[in-house]
Design an enzyme around this catalytic site. Structure first.
Site, PDB file in Angstrom:
ATOM      1  N   CYS A 197       0.662  -1.261   0.109  1.00 50.79           N
ATOM      2  CA  CYS A 197      -0.099   0.054  -0.027  1.00 50.79           C
ATOM      3  C   CYS A 197       0.992   1.343  -0.191  1.00 50.79           C
ATOM      4  O   CYS A 197       1.529   1.735   1.104  1.00 50.79           O
ATOM      5  CB  CYS A 197      -1.011   0.081   1.122  1.00 50.79           C
ATOM      6  SG  CYS A 197      -1.943   1.251   1.187  1.00 50.79           S
ATOM      7  N   CYS A 236      -0.495   4.233   1.910  1.00 51.47           N
ATOM      8  CA  CYS A 236      -0.162   4.028   3.678  1.00 51.47           C
ATOM      9  C   CYS A 236       1.204   4.166   4.064  1.00 51.47           C
ATOM     10  O   CYS A 236       1.495   5.176   4.815  1.00 51.47           O
ATOM     11  CB  CYS A 236      -0.739   2.505   4.016  1.00 51.47           C
ATOM     12  SG  CYS A 236      -2.278   1.791   3.259  1.00 51.47           S
ATOM     13  N   ASP A 237       1.917   3.692   2.977  1.00 50.16           N
ATOM     14  CA  ASP A 237       3.536   3.477   3.494  1.00 50.16           C
ATOM     15  C   ASP A 237       4.459   4.710   2.639  1.00 50.16           C
ATOM     16  O   ASP A 237       5.494   4.828   3.189  1.00 50.16           O
ATOM     17  CB  ASP A 237       3.974   2.015   3.386  1.00 50.16           C
ATOM     18  CG  ASP A 237       3.384   1.172   4.410  1.00 50.16           C
ATOM     19  OD1 ASP A 237       2.728   1.759   5.368  1.00 50.16           O
ATOM     20  OD2 ASP A 237       3.062   0.061   4.112  1.00 50.16           O
TER      21      ASP A 237
END
Ligand code: NAP
Length: 346
Positions: free
Chosen positions: A167, A170-171
């Protein structure tokens, strides 16, 4: 409706942000929810207790955590909050585990939901130990699992925060990826979107695709092709991920010539699709072509079965964020609460 004390008011299947949020809301509405939190078997192929966030290191985009929080810690906060208001969790040692200290190692195992019978009322939910529970309403929040290539070193580095993720949203903004040369595997809309997003932080992004044509929509593909920070590695499959504690590169195999090569990388993002965890429903809820649960009304959480509600990534192939899943869990809880009130269940 006649009230049978053995029939649960609400059973929640799943324990990601959607499941725990549904639990917090239904618990605070005094419905004493019962949660099947799931159990990890061979990561990454099954539902994880805590959901996909258990595979995430730092979460920096969930509101309320100005300094970030790790995915597992955030999920343990969700769980503790749900339990504080009377949520019960199905485990092999009973229904009320002490979740106050997740670091001391749980001495119990959460139960997976093995199957459901939504054809009769009250609904039947069966644990992996074959114990049957009945409920007036069921909230399905089993999420979707990111697809991985299934390489040993890919999983090792993904689980240890070694620069491999599924992701980018997300990261991707984490300091560890700043100004690095990173790779994105896949050729669909997600891969293009993630590669484009990563160009904000990374020095360069290689899109590694097994064919010589993108699956992504034309407009998205054009956007990627015109981005000077994105370079395509066509007809390449990743056959190994290199690096001990942190990724240093990937080993590639040309899908046409079979020739192997190495590409140094400081980060790798998988974008090869997701699989919603809906197989256990065994066709009892209407699904879309990609096996996501179809909502009767896109603004609600109602499904094709009256009294069964769904929330989170198992209904959402588009946003897939912790905060959107949590919002949907809230909606499902409110829908279930109202449905129970209409049925006369208190
Ligand atoms: P997807 O469209 O299924 O694309 C998956 C990609 O991964 C494909 O390019 C596929 O290659 C590749 N792939 C699959 N398995 C692989 C493997 N084992 N090894 C290497 N490559 C593999 O999935 P998605 O990109 O996540 O999109 C899912 C849905 O959401 C789509 O309908 C998409 O349009 C939509 N979406 C839309 C947006 C947007 O509009 N902004 C953003 C994200 C997603 P092949 O092409 O060779 O099959």
């Amino acid at each position: 409706m006649a009230q049978d004390k053995n029939v649960e008011k609400v059973i929640i299947v799943g324990s990601g942000p959607a499941g725990w949020t549904a639990a917090i809301y239904t618990a605070r509405a005094n419905l004493q929810p019962l949660v099947f939190a799931g159990r990890p078997k061979t990561v990454p192929t099954t539902i994880l207790p805590g959901g996909q966030l258990m595979m995430t290191t730092e979460v920096e985009n969930y509101p309320g955590f100005p300094h970030g929080v790790t995915g597992p810690v955030m999920m343990s906060y969700f769980e503790q909050q749900a339990v504080r208001f009377g949520t019960r969790i199905v485990t092999d040692k009973g229904l009320n585990p002490d979740v106050s200290n997740p670091d001391d190692g749980h001495s119990y195992a959460y139960q997976d939901c093995k199957r459901v019978d939504l054809s009769r009322k009250p609904f039947v939910v069966v644990g992996e130990d074959d114990k049957e529970y009945t409920a007036h309403t069921v909230i399905i929040a089993t999420g979707a699992t990111a697809n991985w290539l299934g390489l040993k070193n890919e999983m090792r580095l993904a689980q240890s925060g070694g620069g491999v993720s599924a992701c980018a949203v997300c990261d991707g903004a984490l300091p560890v990826f700043r100004d690095k040369v990173v790779g994105v595997v896949g050729g669909g809309d997600s891969a293009v979107e993630e590669a484009t997003y990563l160009t904000k932080f990374a020095a360069k992004v290689y899109m590694i695709h097994r064919r010589d044509q993108l699956r992504a929509s034309k407009i998205m593909a054009e956007r990627a092709k015109s981005n000077h920070k994105i370079e395509f590695l066509w007809n390449k499959g990743v056959v190994d991920v290199l690096g001990d504690n942190m990724i240093t590169g990937v080993k590639l195999k040309d899908t046409v010539t079979g020739k192997e090569s190495e590409q140094p990388l400081g980060g790798l993002f998988m974008a090869i699709g997701h699989t919603p965890a809906t197989a256990f429903l065994n066709g009892q809820l209407e699904l879309d072509a990609k096996k996501y649960i179809k909502l009767k009304d896109p603004y609600r959480s109602t499904t094709s079965v009256d009294g069964v509600f769904a929330a989170g990534d198992c209904v959402d192939s588009v946003y897939r964020q912790a905060v959107t899943a949590a919002g949907m869990g809230c909606k499902a809880a409110l829908d279930a609460e109202r449905w129970l009130a209409v049925q006369g269940v208190e």
